[in-house]
Design a protein around this motif. Sequence first.
Motif, mmCIF file in Angstrom:
data_model
loop_
_atom_site.group_PDB
_atom_site.id
_atom_site.type_symbol
_atom_site.label_atom_id
_atom_site.label_comp_id
_atom_site.label_asym_id
_atom_site.label_seq_id
_atom_site.Cartn_x
_atom_site.Cartn_y
_atom_site.Cartn_z
ATOM 1 N N LEU A 1 0.825 -1.204 0.000
ATOM 2 C CA LEU A 1 0.000 0.000 0.000
ATOM 3 C C LEU A 1 0.862 1.257 0.000
ATOM 4 C CD1 LEU A 1 -2.603 -0.979 2.750
ATOM 5 C CD2 LEU A 1 -3.007 -0.933 0.282
ATOM 6 N N THR A 2 0.393 2.272 -0.689
ATOM 7 C CA THR A 2 0.961 3.611 -0.602
ATOM 8 C C THR A 2 -0.123 4.525 -0.067
ATOM 9 O OG1 THR A 2 2.420 3.202 -2.491
ATOM 10 C CG2 THR A 2 2.028 5.495 -1.865
ATOM 11 N N GLU A 3 0.091 5.062 1.134
ATOM 12 C CA GLU A 3 -0.958 5.822 1.806
ATOM 13 C C GLU A 3 -0.488 7.247 2.054
ATOM 14 O OE1 GLU A 3 -4.307 4.826 5.163
ATOM 15 O OE2 GLU A 3 -2.384 3.813 5.251
ATOM 16 N N SER A 4 -1.433 8.191 1.938
ATOM 17 C CA SER A 4 -1.089 9.599 2.130
ATOM 18 C C SER A 4 -2.180 10.302 2.929
ATOM 19 C CB SER A 4 -0.918 10.288 0.776
ATOM 20 O OG SER A 4 -0.687 11.673 0.953
ATOM 21 N N GLY B 1 -1.829 8.571 6.963
ATOM 22 C CA GLY B 1 -3.205 8.405 6.535
ATOM 23 C C GLY B 1 -3.911 7.318 7.318
ATOM 24 N N GLU B 2 -5.225 7.442 7.411
ATOM 25 C CA GLU B 2 -6.025 6.466 8.161
ATOM 26 C C GLU B 2 -7.016 5.698 7.284
ATOM 27 O OE1 GLU B 2 -4.233 9.226 10.752
ATOM 28 O OE2 GLU B 2 -5.806 9.752 9.311
ATOM 29 N N LEU B 3 -6.969 5.903 5.978
ATOM 30 C CA LEU B 3 -7.996 5.307 5.132
ATOM 31 C C LEU B 3 -7.878 3.786 5.099
ATOM 32 C CD1 LEU B 3 -10.396 5.975 3.364
ATOM 33 C CD2 LEU B 3 -8.851 6.230 1.416
ATOM 34 N N ALA B 4 -6.648 3.248 4.942
ATOM 35 C CA ALA B 4 -6.464 1.803 4.802
ATOM 36 C C ALA B 4 -6.940 1.039 6.025
ATOM 37 C CB ALA B 4 -4.998 1.474 4.517
ATOM 38 N N GLU B 5 -6.807 1.636 7.213
ATOM 39 C CA GLU B 5 -7.238 0.939 8.415
ATOM 40 C C GLU B 5 -8.738 1.056 8.648
ATOM 41 O OE1 GLU B 5 -6.424 3.781 12.153
ATOM 42 O OE2 GLU B 5 -4.690 3.580 10.805
ATOM 43 N N GLN C 1 -10.921 12.098 6.193
ATOM 44 C CA GLN C 1 -11.076 13.175 5.218
ATOM 45 C C GLN C 1 -9.742 13.484 4.541
ATOM 46 O OE1 GLN C 1 -13.287 16.697 5.766
ATOM 47 N NE2 GLN C 1 -14.648 15.846 7.331
ATOM 48 N N SER C 2 -9.799 13.584 3.228
ATOM 49 C CA SER C 2 -8.675 13.926 2.340
ATOM 50 C C SER C 2 -7.633 12.833 2.208
ATOM 51 C CB SER C 2 -7.992 15.241 2.759
ATOM 52 O OG SER C 2 -7.144 15.047 3.880
ATOM 53 N N ASP C 3 -7.762 11.715 2.966
ATOM 54 C CA ASP C 3 -6.770 10.642 2.896
ATOM 55 C C ASP C 3 -6.888 9.885 1.573
ATOM 56 O OD1 ASP C 3 -6.368 11.453 5.451
ATOM 57 O OD2 ASP C 3 -6.691 9.505 6.389
#
Length: 678
Positions: free
Chosen positions: A238-241, A259-263, A654-656
């Motif tokens: 994963l590449t998370e921002s 970032g918190e989206l993947a979790e 938000q925005s992740d």
Amino acid sequence: MSSDNKLELSRRKILAGMGAVGAAGAGAGIGTSALFNDTESFEDNQLTAGSLDLKMDWEEHYSFPQIYDDFGDPTTETDPDTEDEVPLDITRSDPNDSRYVGLPDPENPVVWANAQDDPLGDGQSSLELYFQNTTIEAFPDRLGGENPEATFTSIDSGGEPIVENPCDALADVPQDLSTFATDGMPARTQNGDTNDDGDGLPLLNLQDIKPGDFGEFTFSAHLCDNPGYLWMTMPGGLTESENGLTEPEDEVDDTPDEGELAENVQTALWYDDDCDNQIDTAPDDIVALAIIDTSGSVTPNLQQTIDAGNALAEDLFEASQNNPELEVQAGVITFEGKGDNNDVFLANPIEPIDNYVDNNGDGIFGSGDILPPGQTDGNSPIPQALDVGREYLNDKAAKLVSDGTLDAPVSKQLLLISDGNPVYDTSGNLDAVAGELIDENGQFTFDGNTYESDYFDGKANGSGLALPNPGNPPGAEDRAETALVARDIDGEPFLPGTQYSQPAGPKVDNPDNQPQGLNGSDPADISGDNDIIVRAAAVYDSGAGSGTKQLARDTITAYATSDATMYDIPTAGTGQKSGGTVVGEDIADALTAGGSGEEVIFRGTLEQLESELDPGLALDFDRTTSEQDCHPAGVTHCFGLAWWVPEDVGNEIQSDSVSFDLGFYTEQCRNNDNPTGP
């Protein structure tokens, strides 16, 4: 909430590895070489071909497709007669009603859709229409726009359709995923989800995702000519921002650099045995009718058909034993040259599946009770067999429901095993050309009904359509009419986007060309949409030339409801099992998934899925054994991946954004008892 929330599958890699062991004599010694791998991969939206022939197609769904200009609200449907907007029965509150299916994961539903209503009066449920409306990409696609649908039909320069089996069709699809579908050539769906001013967008490219959003992919793997071990991978992880913090996010997010989206994105990965884009739980009761071509051109390969029948009967019986609530009934029609030329023979009536196995649970095909048939000459009246078979199947299923033997809804299945070449008479009076369903006593009767087919004149609705291609293969116009009958049975559109197209629902055939003695009594409609799945299996001599093989495969593809219901028996053999055995087992899995429903491989967050796929997750064909089993050629293997953002996720996402690659890796089976994987 910010409009910058993105879940992006930035590049999709399909990795195919091929291994070979070479051996050569050198004096008294033997020389060997190690297994080696080639790759077939999507790399920066470009497909590069490898040596082990793995082909892929896919379909993508998104719960909020109207974010793109081509799509409207998926929870409504336009009535084609009144042009009124009809609401579908879709709810975000648990209805606690068995008629509803939870999506995208029945254990973690975000919405529920009614699978047993009929909002438009055309036989399609809210669930079916909702799934159609949420499809945002299919590959390969020819029509594109707001109705993406995978197709293996292209259009030549003269406007004539060409139907190819999946392996040949996908070999012709443009390899650059920035090449989009046109009116003639299937390629990538072209809409706001895939195309940015001519540049191909990532496969998963969703903007502004919100809590409560969900999506789903079904990937279809076709191993062409050779079996292979399969793995699913996430190359590079994963590449998370974080993409900065919005004001609402800053109030709840204490990790501004992470970032918190993947979790927070939940996922489910499963074996989609019937390739229907859903995690199926307990299967519906089943009524199946096999139509087995026993004409002279096919009987030299009858053992393959016997193997298929036995494997199917044994696995369906076992599934019914594993799930006492599952009722399975089946019947068999053959071509035996009895009666008039277009008549077909009921070799065994529809009855409980335990009548097809002995006391040990072994199939009895080949024992003389069902196959081999008494005669192997005569015509191959495939459209007549499909038509009368459909009528008998419907009547029997309705009777079994009314007397309480089966519970509605019932899974109704027609299985054709043939080389695909229909041979039937088209001239004479009605008795000569309308095929009857007969048994050893003459015309067969069930519940006071006898069965006689419509009149078929060897042309698809009076046209000069030739299938599977306009190159004038033997019986091309007969094959086209047979395909039209098959679409009348399953209710799917016939050759959409071509000059011969007919919409979903009942089909029209030769309304103005009646045979002598019929006096215009044969209606234009064949019989109507009966919601029956048409499964078609090609059988031919394993030593046949490439032209014979391709013609059989392409024709059977034209008859089958979808590529997932098309089978290539001679190609499906694995060395340990005959092609017939493999196909029989695969059909049983598609119908019952062992009696308990489809197997979920993984449930968890996207972050956890990354760990599961590192370095590769083995995908097993036969999950009844402890060893990794090869996936055979000749059948379609589907895998579903669903994602959703739970409604209780808050401003921290938000925005992740998160991006990743997804791939499939394959190694040869032969001479490879210890596959190493990616």
